[in-house]
Design a protein around this motif. Structure first.
Motif, PDB file in Angstrom:
ATOM      1  N   ASN A  69       0.793  -1.206   0.000  1.00 40.95           N
ATOM      2  CA  ASN A  69       0.000   0.000   0.000  1.00 40.95           C
ATOM      3  C   ASN A  69       0.836   1.271   0.000  1.00 40.95           C
ATOM      4  O   ASN A  69       0.294   2.352  -0.099  1.00 40.95           O
ATOM      5  CB  ASN A  69      -0.972   0.001   1.192  1.00 40.95           C
ATOM      6  CG  ASN A  69      -0.259  -0.132   2.518  1.00 40.95           C
ATOM      7  OD1 ASN A  69       0.952  -0.332   2.567  1.00 40.95           O
ATOM      8  ND2 ASN A  69      -0.995  -0.028   3.596  1.00 40.95           N
ATOM      9  N   ARG A  70       2.127   1.172   0.112  1.00 43.45           N
ATOM     10  CA  ARG A  70       2.989   2.350   0.053  1.00 43.45           C
ATOM     11  C   ARG A  70       3.152   2.765  -1.406  1.00 43.45           C
ATOM     12  O   ARG A  70       3.397   1.931  -2.272  1.00 43.45           O
ATOM     13  CB  ARG A  70       4.335   2.062   0.711  1.00 43.45           C
ATOM     14  CG  ARG A  70       4.175   1.745   2.193  1.00 43.45           C
ATOM     15  CD  ARG A  70       5.479   1.475   2.858  1.00 43.45           C
ATOM     16  NE  ARG A  70       6.211   2.723   3.040  1.00 43.45           N
ATOM     17  CZ  ARG A  70       7.434   2.772   3.574  1.00 43.45           C
ATOM     18  NH1 ARG A  70       8.045   1.662   3.961  1.00 43.45           N
ATOM     19  NH2 ARG A  70       8.053   3.921   3.715  1.00 43.45           N
ATOM     20  N   ARG A  71       3.004   4.064  -1.645  1.00 37.14           N
ATOM     21  CA  ARG A  71       3.003   4.562  -3.020  1.00 37.14           C
ATOM     22  C   ARG A  71       4.020   5.695  -3.136  1.00 37.14           C
ATOM     23  O   ARG A  71       4.052   6.585  -2.285  1.00 37.14           O
ATOM     24  CB  ARG A  71       1.609   5.026  -3.371  1.00 37.14           C
ATOM     25  CG  ARG A  71       0.581   3.910  -3.199  1.00 37.14           C
ATOM     26  CD  ARG A  71      -0.827   4.441  -3.060  1.00 37.14           C
ATOM     27  NE  ARG A  71      -1.391   4.867  -4.322  1.00 37.14           N
ATOM     28  CZ  ARG A  71      -1.829   4.050  -5.260  1.00 37.14           C
ATOM     29  NH1 ARG A  71      -1.777   2.753  -5.081  1.00 37.14           N
ATOM     30  NH2 ARG A  71      -2.331   4.510  -6.376  1.00 37.14           N
ATOM     31  N   PHE A  72       4.806   5.642  -4.200  1.00 33.78           N
ATOM     32  CA  PHE A  72       5.886   6.598  -4.378  1.00 33.78           C
ATOM     33  C   PHE A  72       5.838   7.232  -5.762  1.00 33.78           C
ATOM     34  O   PHE A  72       5.527   6.562  -6.747  1.00 33.78           O
ATOM     35  CB  PHE A  72       7.244   5.911  -4.205  1.00 33.78           C
ATOM     36  CG  PHE A  72       7.393   5.208  -2.889  1.00 33.78           C
ATOM     37  CD1 PHE A  72       7.703   5.908  -1.736  1.00 33.78           C
ATOM     38  CD2 PHE A  72       7.202   3.838  -2.796  1.00 33.78           C
ATOM     39  CE1 PHE A  72       7.828   5.256  -0.521  1.00 33.78           C
ATOM     40  CE2 PHE A  72       7.325   3.179  -1.585  1.00 33.78           C
ATOM     41  CZ  PHE A  72       7.644   3.883  -0.435  1.00 33.78           C
ATOM     42  N   GLN A  83      -2.435   9.315  -4.084  1.00 32.83           N
ATOM     43  CA  GLN A  83      -2.276   9.077  -2.650  1.00 32.83           C
ATOM     44  C   GLN A  83      -0.883   8.563  -2.298  1.00 32.83           C
ATOM     45  O   GLN A  83      -0.714   7.579  -1.560  1.00 32.83           O
ATOM     46  CB  GLN A  83      -3.358   8.129  -2.141  1.00 32.83           C
ATOM     47  CG  GLN A  83      -4.756   8.669  -2.381  1.00 32.83           C
ATOM     48  CD  GLN A  83      -5.847   7.702  -2.002  1.00 32.83           C
ATOM     49  OE1 GLN A  83      -5.696   6.491  -2.152  1.00 32.83           O
ATOM     50  NE2 GLN A  83      -6.951   8.224  -1.519  1.00 32.83           N
ATOM     51  N   GLU A 118       2.854   8.499  -0.653  1.00 36.70           N
ATOM     52  CA  GLU A 118       3.432   8.837   0.642  1.00 36.70           C
ATOM     53  C   GLU A 118       4.602   9.794   0.448  1.00 36.70           C
ATOM     54  O   GLU A 118       4.838  10.656   1.286  1.00 36.70           O
ATOM     55  CB  GLU A 118       3.830   7.534   1.340  1.00 36.70           C
ATOM     56  CG  GLU A 118       5.200   7.380   1.775  1.00 36.70           C
ATOM     57  CD  GLU A 118       5.490   6.045   2.444  1.00 36.70           C
ATOM     58  OE1 GLU A 118       6.642   5.902   2.829  1.00 36.70           O
ATOM     59  OE2 GLU A 118       4.637   5.154   2.582  1.00 36.70           O
ATOM     60  N   SER A 119       5.319   9.659  -0.677  1.00 35.90           N
ATOM     61  CA  SER A 119       6.500  10.484  -0.902  1.00 35.90           C
ATOM     62  C   SER A 119       6.715  10.772  -2.376  1.00 35.90           C
ATOM     63  O   SER A 119       6.390   9.949  -3.233  1.00 35.90           O
ATOM     64  CB  SER A 119       7.767   9.776  -0.396  1.00 35.90           C
ATOM     65  OG  SER A 119       7.690   9.493   0.973  1.00 35.90           O
ATOM     66  N   SER A 177       0.624  16.835   3.329  1.00 41.79           N
ATOM     67  CA  SER A 177       1.088  15.657   4.087  1.00 41.79           C
ATOM     68  C   SER A 177       1.866  14.634   3.269  1.00 41.79           C
ATOM     69  O   SER A 177       2.036  13.507   3.710  1.00 41.79           O
ATOM     70  CB  SER A 177      -0.015  14.915   4.817  1.00 41.79           C
ATOM     71  OG  SER A 177      -1.254  15.420   4.721  1.00 41.79           O
ATOM     72  N   ILE A 178       2.338  15.013   2.113  1.00 42.70           N
ATOM     73  CA  ILE A 178       3.172  14.132   1.283  1.00 42.70           C
ATOM     74  C   ILE A 178       4.623  14.564   1.464  1.00 42.70           C
ATOM     75  O   ILE A 178       4.955  15.742   1.329  1.00 42.70           O
ATOM     76  CB  ILE A 178       2.770  14.222  -0.201  1.00 42.70           C
ATOM     77  CG1 ILE A 178       1.323  13.743  -0.382  1.00 42.70           C
ATOM     78  CG2 ILE A 178       3.734  13.416  -1.075  1.00 42.70           C
ATOM     79  CD1 ILE A 178       0.720  14.062  -1.722  1.00 42.70           C
ATOM     80  N   ASN A 179       5.472  13.597   1.796  1.00 43.19           N
ATOM     81  CA  ASN A 179       6.902  13.886   1.918  1.00 43.19           C
ATOM     82  C   ASN A 179       7.478  14.216   0.555  1.00 43.19           C
ATOM     83  O   ASN A 179       7.162  13.537  -0.429  1.00 43.19           O
ATOM     84  CB  ASN A 179       7.650  12.676   2.480  1.00 43.19           C
ATOM     85  CG  ASN A 179       7.302  12.393   3.911  1.00 43.19           C
ATOM     86  OD1 ASN A 179       7.131  13.300   4.715  1.00 43.19           O
ATOM     87  ND2 ASN A 179       7.173  11.115   4.235  1.00 43.19           N
TER      88      ASN A 179
END
Length: 136
Positions: A2-5, A104, A106-107, A123-125
């Motif tokens: 579920n981590r998205r880059f 969506q 994360e970074s 809120s996105i790195n």
């Protein structure tokens, strides 16, 4: 997974051209930790940059085509782009912010100061390869 880059084009191109580089290590880490997301606009930029003739002496056309084919099988294309922005001082970089929000992420992993200065964005790195490699 579920981590998205989001990886900017320069990180991916550096990864292809310099297989023993930090960008390539970051590219592989992002693939292991989650999924790299792209939009039609970021994909088009990647294709355009990767096929520049100045890279001919480093990598063959066939290798670039194969890389893109392989990559297309592992990334997720984000087609719904309801969120748009014009906040970035370099308008060409807004597509990465839009992709990150709509997908969506994360970074955003980048070396581009026009993006890094916006950290954090909704809120996105927005981080460098170095910082990404130091993170979990």
């Amino acid at each position: 997974m579920n981590r998205r880059f989001v990886l900017d084009t320069n990180i991916i191109v550096s990864s292809v051209l310099l297989t023993k580089s930090k960008p390539n290590t970051a590219f592989k880490k992002a693939q292991q930790l989650g999924i790299i997301i792209v939009s039609p606009t970021t994909w088009q930029e990647l294709e355009t940059v990767l096929f520049r003739s100045k890279f001919d002496r480093y990598i063959t056309l066939e290798e670039r085509q194969q890389f893109l084919l392989d990559l297309s099988q592992t990334v997720e294309f984000i087609l719904e782009m309801g969120f748009t922005t014009d906040i970035c001082r370099d308008p060409k970089d807004n597509k990465y912010l839009e992709l990150a929000v709509n997908g969506q992420a994360e970074s955003i992993i980048t070396g581009d100061q026009d993006l890094l200065i916006l950290y954090p964005f909704q809120s996105i790195n927005i981080i460098t390869v170095h910082d990404f490699l130091l993170s979990n």
